[in-house]
Design a protein around this motif. Structure first.
Motif, PDB file in Angstrom:
ATOM      1  N   ASN A  74       0.465  -0.962  -0.317  1.00  0.00           N
ATOM      2  CA  ASN A  74      -0.212   0.318  -0.186  1.00  0.00           C
ATOM      3  C   ASN A  74       0.323   1.526  -0.175  1.00  0.00           C
ATOM      4  OD1 ASN A  74       1.213   0.315   2.462  1.00  0.00           O
ATOM      5  ND2 ASN A  74      -1.013   0.550   3.787  1.00  0.00           N
ATOM      6  N   MET A  76       2.925   2.274   1.833  1.00  0.00           N
ATOM      7  CA  MET A  76       3.560   2.746   3.741  1.00  0.00           C
ATOM      8  C   MET A  76       4.661   2.828   3.320  1.00  0.00           C
ATOM      9  SD  MET A  76       0.712   3.770   4.758  1.00  0.00           S
ATOM     10  CE  MET A  76       0.381   3.726   7.003  1.00  0.00           C
ATOM     11  N   GLU A 104      -3.377   7.964  -2.442  1.00  0.00           N
ATOM     12  CA  GLU A 104      -4.861   7.690  -1.673  1.00  0.00           C
ATOM     13  C   GLU A 104      -5.952   7.145  -2.053  1.00  0.00           C
ATOM     14  OE1 GLU A 104      -3.496  10.831  -2.385  1.00  0.00           O
ATOM     15  OE2 GLU A 104      -2.700  11.333  -0.767  1.00  0.00           O
ATOM     16  N   ARG A 107      -5.062   3.203  -0.941  1.00  0.00           N
ATOM     17  CA  ARG A 107      -4.821   2.926   0.549  1.00  0.00           C
ATOM     18  C   ARG A 107      -6.881   3.000   0.873  1.00  0.00           C
ATOM     19  NH1 ARG A 107      -0.165   7.249   1.970  1.00  0.00           N
ATOM     20  NH2 ARG A 107       1.421   5.667   1.338  1.00  0.00           N
ATOM     21  N   THR A 108      -7.357   3.604  -0.076  1.00  0.00           N
ATOM     22  CA  THR A 108      -8.690   3.357   0.231  1.00  0.00           C
ATOM     23  C   THR A 108      -8.962   2.060  -0.266  1.00  0.00           C
ATOM     24  OG1 THR A 108      -9.067   6.025  -1.079  1.00  0.00           O
ATOM     25  CG2 THR A 108     -11.173   4.571  -0.096  1.00  0.00           C
ATOM     26  N   VAL A 110      -7.443  -0.969  -0.270  1.00  0.00           N
ATOM     27  CA  VAL A 110      -6.315  -1.862   0.521  1.00  0.00           C
ATOM     28  C   VAL A 110      -6.880  -1.240   2.292  1.00  0.00           C
ATOM     29  CG1 VAL A 110      -4.097  -3.032   0.610  1.00  0.00           C
ATOM     30  CG2 VAL A 110      -4.693  -2.637  -1.785  1.00  0.00           C
ATOM     31  N   GLY A 111      -6.854  -2.261   2.796  1.00  0.00           N
ATOM     32  CA  GLY A 111      -6.553  -1.394   4.591  1.00  0.00           C
ATOM     33  C   GLY A 111      -5.641  -1.940   5.084  1.00  0.00           C
ATOM     34  N   MET A 112      -5.365  -1.518   6.394  1.00  0.00           N
ATOM     35  CA  MET A 112      -4.189  -1.495   6.687  1.00  0.00           C
ATOM     36  C   MET A 112      -4.516  -1.947   8.288  1.00  0.00           C
ATOM     37  SD  MET A 112       0.296  -0.690   5.806  1.00  0.00           S
ATOM     38  CE  MET A 112       0.974  -2.256   6.818  1.00  0.00           C
ATOM     39  N   ILE A 187     -13.954   1.816   5.500  1.00  0.00           N
ATOM     40  CA  ILE A 187     -13.681   2.544   4.342  1.00  0.00           C
ATOM     41  C   ILE A 187     -14.279   1.129   3.562  1.00  0.00           C
ATOM     42  CG2 ILE A 187     -12.050   3.442   4.586  1.00  0.00           C
ATOM     43  CD1 ILE A 187      -9.840   1.702   3.227  1.00  0.00           C
TER      44      ILE A 187
ATOM     45  N   GLY B 182      -3.443   4.734   6.386  1.00  0.00           N
ATOM     46  CA  GLY B 182      -3.274   3.903   5.378  1.00  0.00           C
ATOM     47  C   GLY B 182      -4.824   3.716   5.089  1.00  0.00           C
ATOM     48  N   MET B 183      -5.545   4.877   5.649  1.00  0.00           N
ATOM     49  CA  MET B 183      -6.597   4.982   5.326  1.00  0.00           C
ATOM     50  C   MET B 183      -7.234   5.599   4.123  1.00  0.00           C
ATOM     51  SD  MET B 183      -9.172   4.217   8.542  1.00  0.00           S
ATOM     52  CE  MET B 183      -8.287   4.866   9.673  1.00  0.00           C
ATOM     53  N   GLY B 184      -5.944   6.297   3.139  1.00  0.00           N
ATOM     54  CA  GLY B 184      -6.297   6.841   2.341  1.00  0.00           C
ATOM     55  C   GLY B 184      -5.719   8.508   2.434  1.00  0.00           C
TER      56      GLY B 184
END
Lengths: 274, 294
Positions: A74, A76, A104, A107-108, A110-112, A187, B182-184
């Motif tokens: 993602n 990160m 962004e 990451r919407t 793919v959660g982490m 999300i 991590g949540m965009g």
């Protein structure tokens, strides 16, 4: 794809693709991924197809690059200064390492979930509603529904439904971690990345999170990094063994744990090192 | 065979203990000296001000007649000065801190800015006065009005606010930012929703402490040229003004002419001390209340 081109012979074994053969699509396709932290070559020629609606475990000793790989999925990893990558990671056929790919947006989808439970110092409700809110949902009714659905999805609704206005830090560590999973579900992701999600939890909370992962895999593709080989064996469908930045072996979990092909995999899973 | 001679040890015992006690006494005197000076000062100020602080003193305009003189003008001058100083420092100070901590990449530019800020914090306040006189009073032609004085003071306390805000922002755990990214969330959404709310107690402590420094600061305004005697009460940032420390300064100098001015100065000091004490208490309360929440 050209299986023979892989440097890993295990990887071309028919057994490793049993589930894939039953029709699951590839969600993440990593090709020749290399990653450097400054001068340190942390990931070397990673080739790894990850299938949807499965739990893929990544195991290996400390410093083998498993967390780095997860964080690359993602992007990160970009938070670390001086990171360089080469190769491609295709998420649903789009190269996420391409500069034009909006991180962004990724990451919407793919959660982490992180190693240490990291709820925000806000109420339980605001924690879950954080993701939807940053994506522009303002309607109170919709938010209420998302919060309930996510908390139910993480099987923690009954424990917290009467205390949604309380600070998330008033919960126990295990509950906090499940709040973080619920926050991630809010999300409506496609994939959930988990970075040693139970390493900071006691055995009872660990069991609850593992049960949760079991239930979640019906709807989500889960990639989990774990130090705990029993955990990988218990919950995952496929397992990748990382060592010194390389994928040593990648196969169905049962297969990898019962008949490891590589000596190093065998040594690791039998506890001879790591 | 014993190496330690008991007789020798006994002979040395009393000088050793004497030295030990002497050292303790010396350090005690050192510690108590500052305290005694402070107590003397406060005693002098309070005893001189007795009978001079009343509602008339607080609510009256300045006057050459000591019996009728009040510090309402100076209080309002301080209030108006803060109206300029507070928003300017908060915007520039917190803005700089956010840029340096959240946006700036580690490297040359960031180091240059960071070093400059640290150096600015060490520049004597009178130099800021000269800067204010040159830039705001003369070059921009503002004259010695509240706006010019406020901007000068804002520059003076800016480094303190920047450093305090940077520390507050740095103290926000990285894992909260990661959770948000991590949540965009974008960087700005993360700063606005996660970093700033968590850093605000630390930032406000720094802002309040530096404002209290600005309230007590005199030198820059002396350089800018605050009039010695000003009777009208200021009612906008474009008025001429005086502030409490300036009033103390002029009354102390003029006490050679009129004895009662010394009492007026003492009374003003008491009021100023009370205000500073209150501001510092608020800062401490905020700091204690929000300590360690993660």
């Amino acid at each position: 794809m050209d299986k023979e081109s892989s440097s890993l012979n295990q990887y071309s074994s028919a057994n490793a693709f049993k589930n894939a053969d039953t029709g699951n699509n590839i969600v993440y396709d990593t090709q020749d991924l290399n990653l450097w932290y400054g001068q340190t070559h942390a990931l070397k020629n990673i080739i790894l197809p990850i299938y949807e609606q499965e739990v893929t475990a990544i195991i290996g000793p400390s410093g083998c690059g498993k967390s780095t790989y997860l964080k690359t999925l993602n992007r990160m990893v970009e938070l670390v200064p001086g990171v360089r990558t080469s190769g491609t990671i295709k998420y649903r056929n789009k190269d996420i390492l391409d500069k034009s790919f909006k991180v962004e947006e990724l990451r919407t989808k793919v959660g982490m979930v992180f190693q240490k439970p990291n709820p925000f110092p806000k109420s339980i409700y605001d924690n879950i509603a954080y993701g939807p809110r940053i994506h522009g949902i303002r309607n109170k009714k919709v938010l209420d529904q998302i919060v309930e659905k996510s908390l139910r999805g993480a099987y923690i609704w009954d424990e917290v439904k009467d205390r949604l206005k309380e600070n998330a830090y008033s919960l126990s560590g295990g509950q906090q971690q499940r709040i973080c999973i619920a926050r991630c579900l809010a999300i409506e992701p496609d994939v959930i990345l988990m970075d040693e999600p139970t390493s900071a939890l006691d055995p009872k909370s660990t069991l609850k999170v593992e049960e949760l992962i079991e239930k979640l895999k019906k709807d989500y593709s889960i990639i989990i990094v774990t130090h705990n080989m029993q955990q990988a064996a218990r919950i995952s469908d496929k397992t990748a063994f990382f060592l010194n930045g390389e994928v040593i072996e990648y196969a169905d979990t049962n297969f990898l744990f019962s008949t490891p092909k590589d000596k190093r995999t065998e040594d690791y899973i039998t506890g001879r090192f790591g | 065979m014993k190496y330690i001679d008991v007789e020798q040890v006994n002979k040395n015992m009393s000088p050793r203990i004497f030295k030990n006690n002497l050292a303790k006494s010396i350090f005690f005197v050192a510690a108590i000296f500052g305290l005694l000076v402070l107590i003397t000062l406060i005693y002098r100020v309070f005893s001189d001000s007795i009978g001079w602080i009343d509602i008339n003193f607080l609510m009256s305009k300045l006057s050459t007649d000591a019996e009728r003189a009040g510090i309402f003008g100076a209080i309002m001058g301080t209030v108006w000065l803060m109206v300029v100083v507070a928003p300017v420092t908060i915007f520039l100070g917190v803005g700089t801190a956010i840029y340096l901590e959240e946006y700036a990449k580690k490297g040359r530019v960031r180091n240059i800015i960071q070093t400059n800020i640290s150096n600015l914090a060490g520049v004597p306040s009178v130099v800021f006065g000269i800067l204010g006189l040159t830039v705001f009073v003369r070059a921009m032609g503002l004259g010695n009005i509240i706006l010019a004085g406020g901007l000068t003071m804002a520059l003076l306390i800016l480094p303190i606010v920047v450093v305090a805000s940077q520390e507050a922002i740095r103290a926000v755990p990285q894992f909260l930012r990661e959770a948000s990214y991590g949540m965009g969330a974008t960087k700005w959404q993360t700063i606005k929703n996660i970093v700033l709310p968590a850093a605000i107690p630390g930032i406000s402590t720094g802002v309040i402490l530096s404002l209290s420094r600005a309230i007590g600061e005199t030198a820059p305004l002396v350089v800018i040229g605050i009039p010695a005697l000003i009777i009208p009460i200021p009612d906008s940032v474009f008025d001429k003004f005086t502030i409490m420390p300036m009033q103390i300064y002029y009354w102390t100098i003029d006490s050679a002419l009129v004895d009662e001015y010394a009492n007026l100065a003492a009374a003003t000091i008491v009021i100023l001390l009370i205000i500073l004490f209150l501001m510092n208490s608020i800062a401490i309360i905020i700091r204690n209340k929000f300590q360690k929440r993660f």
